[in-house]
Design an enzyme around this catalytic site. Structure first.
Site, PDB file in Angstrom:
ATOM      1  N   LYS A 122       0.832  -1.207   0.000  1.00  0.00           N
ATOM      2  CA  LYS A 122       0.000   0.000   0.000  1.00  0.00           C
ATOM      3  C   LYS A 122       0.863   1.252   0.000  1.00  0.00           C
ATOM      4  O   LYS A 122       0.698   2.141  -0.841  1.00  0.00           O
ATOM      5  CB  LYS A 122      -0.929  -0.028   1.217  1.00  0.00           C
ATOM      6  CG  LYS A 122      -1.872   1.148   1.301  1.00  0.00           C
ATOM      7  CD  LYS A 122      -1.349   2.212   2.219  1.00  0.00           C
ATOM      8  CE  LYS A 122      -2.285   3.436   2.215  1.00  0.00           C
ATOM      9  NZ  LYS A 122      -1.797   4.459   3.157  1.00  0.00           N
ATOM     10  N   ASP A 140      -5.939   0.597   0.395  1.00  0.00           N
ATOM     11  CA  ASP A 140      -6.087   0.719   1.847  1.00  0.00           C
ATOM     12  C   ASP A 140      -7.502   0.283   2.219  1.00  0.00           C
ATOM     13  O   ASP A 140      -8.218  -0.266   1.399  1.00  0.00           O
ATOM     14  CB  ASP A 140      -5.822   2.158   2.301  1.00  0.00           C
ATOM     15  CG  ASP A 140      -6.646   3.139   1.494  1.00  0.00           C
ATOM     16  OD1 ASP A 140      -7.837   2.871   1.281  1.00  0.00           O
ATOM     17  OD2 ASP A 140      -6.103   4.170   1.073  1.00  0.00           O
TER      18      ASP A 140
END
Length: 215
Positions: A122, A140
């Site tokens: 991420k 996310d």
DNA sequence: AACTCGGGGCA
DNA sequence: TGCCCAGAGTT
């Protein structure tokens, strides 16, 4: 509702239109500060991250300056972000590694970024797609939830959603789509109580609680 | 796949 | 009180 490719395209078109001016919510001035801000954002609201970074980055915006702090000093600086012990440890270790292996610069390669302590898929994708415009979708909690609800990309793991999104989002939009989906998750498509009655995608969202006369 | 870190916000 | 927040590392 079965989500056809045409509906996915329409979903993306509307998201782009509504969030055309959406900008990153995290404050940063360089790859390094974006990297640090993204690490701090784990399980913490961006408003709180911005409060911390606003007083942190004027003094500590490079790895060289960061490593002059002790572990406990940095913990004090970022205490309000939560998970501060592991974050402080990771940021210091990351800064040392940047200095020793990368000349104090943040590498642009994905495989190098995820070697850094505290940096996963991420965070690596955020820095690459948002700062440099590289291809890659940062998944996310917001992106994961919204993508699954819309049917844009379904998956039980963030990696599955990431791969699914890369099939439906044009390459040039990958850094932007990250923000569209996050802003939509923040403003309307909340985790607990999504405001489907306010959502501009309710007519083409398979998870919408709004009743529609036509299918 | 599940667990842990963690303080603050909000119902 | 209980759940959630721009995750990553370990087991």
């Amino acid at each position: 509702m079965r989500v056809t490719k045409a509906i996915k395209k329409e979903q993306l078109r509307r998201l782009q239109e509504v969030y055309r001016d959406a900008r990153p919510a995290l404050h940063y001035t360089s790859p390094f500060t974006l990297l640090v801000a993204t690490i701090l954002s784990a399980q913490c609201t961006d408003e709180r991250v911005n409060v911390v970074t606003a007083r942190l980055f004027p003094r500590l915006d490079t790895p060289e300056k960061m490593v002059q702090l002790t572990q406990s000093e940095l913990e004090g600086e970022i205490h309000d972000c939560g998970l501060f012990r592991s974050k402080a440890k990771h940021i210091l270790a990351m800064s040392h590694m940047l200095i020793e292996n990368y000349g104090g610069e943040v590498p642009e390669e994905f495989d190098e970024l995820i070697k850094l302590p505290g940096v996963g898929r991420k965070t690596a994708n955020v820095v690459r797609s948002v700062y440099w415009g590289y291809p890659g979708i940062a998944v996310d909690t917001h992106v994961f939830r919204v993508s699954n609800r819309l049917g844009l990309a379904k998956g039980s793991t963030p990696l599955e959603v990431e791969m699914g999104l890369q099939k439906v989002i044009p390459i040039k939009d990958w850094g932007h789509a990250h923000h569209w989906l996050i802003w939509h998750g923040r403003k309307i498509c909340h985790a607990r109580k999504p405001e489907c009655e306010k959502c501009f995608l309710s007519d083409i969202c398979p998870s919408s609680t709004v009743q529609h006369s036509k299918k």
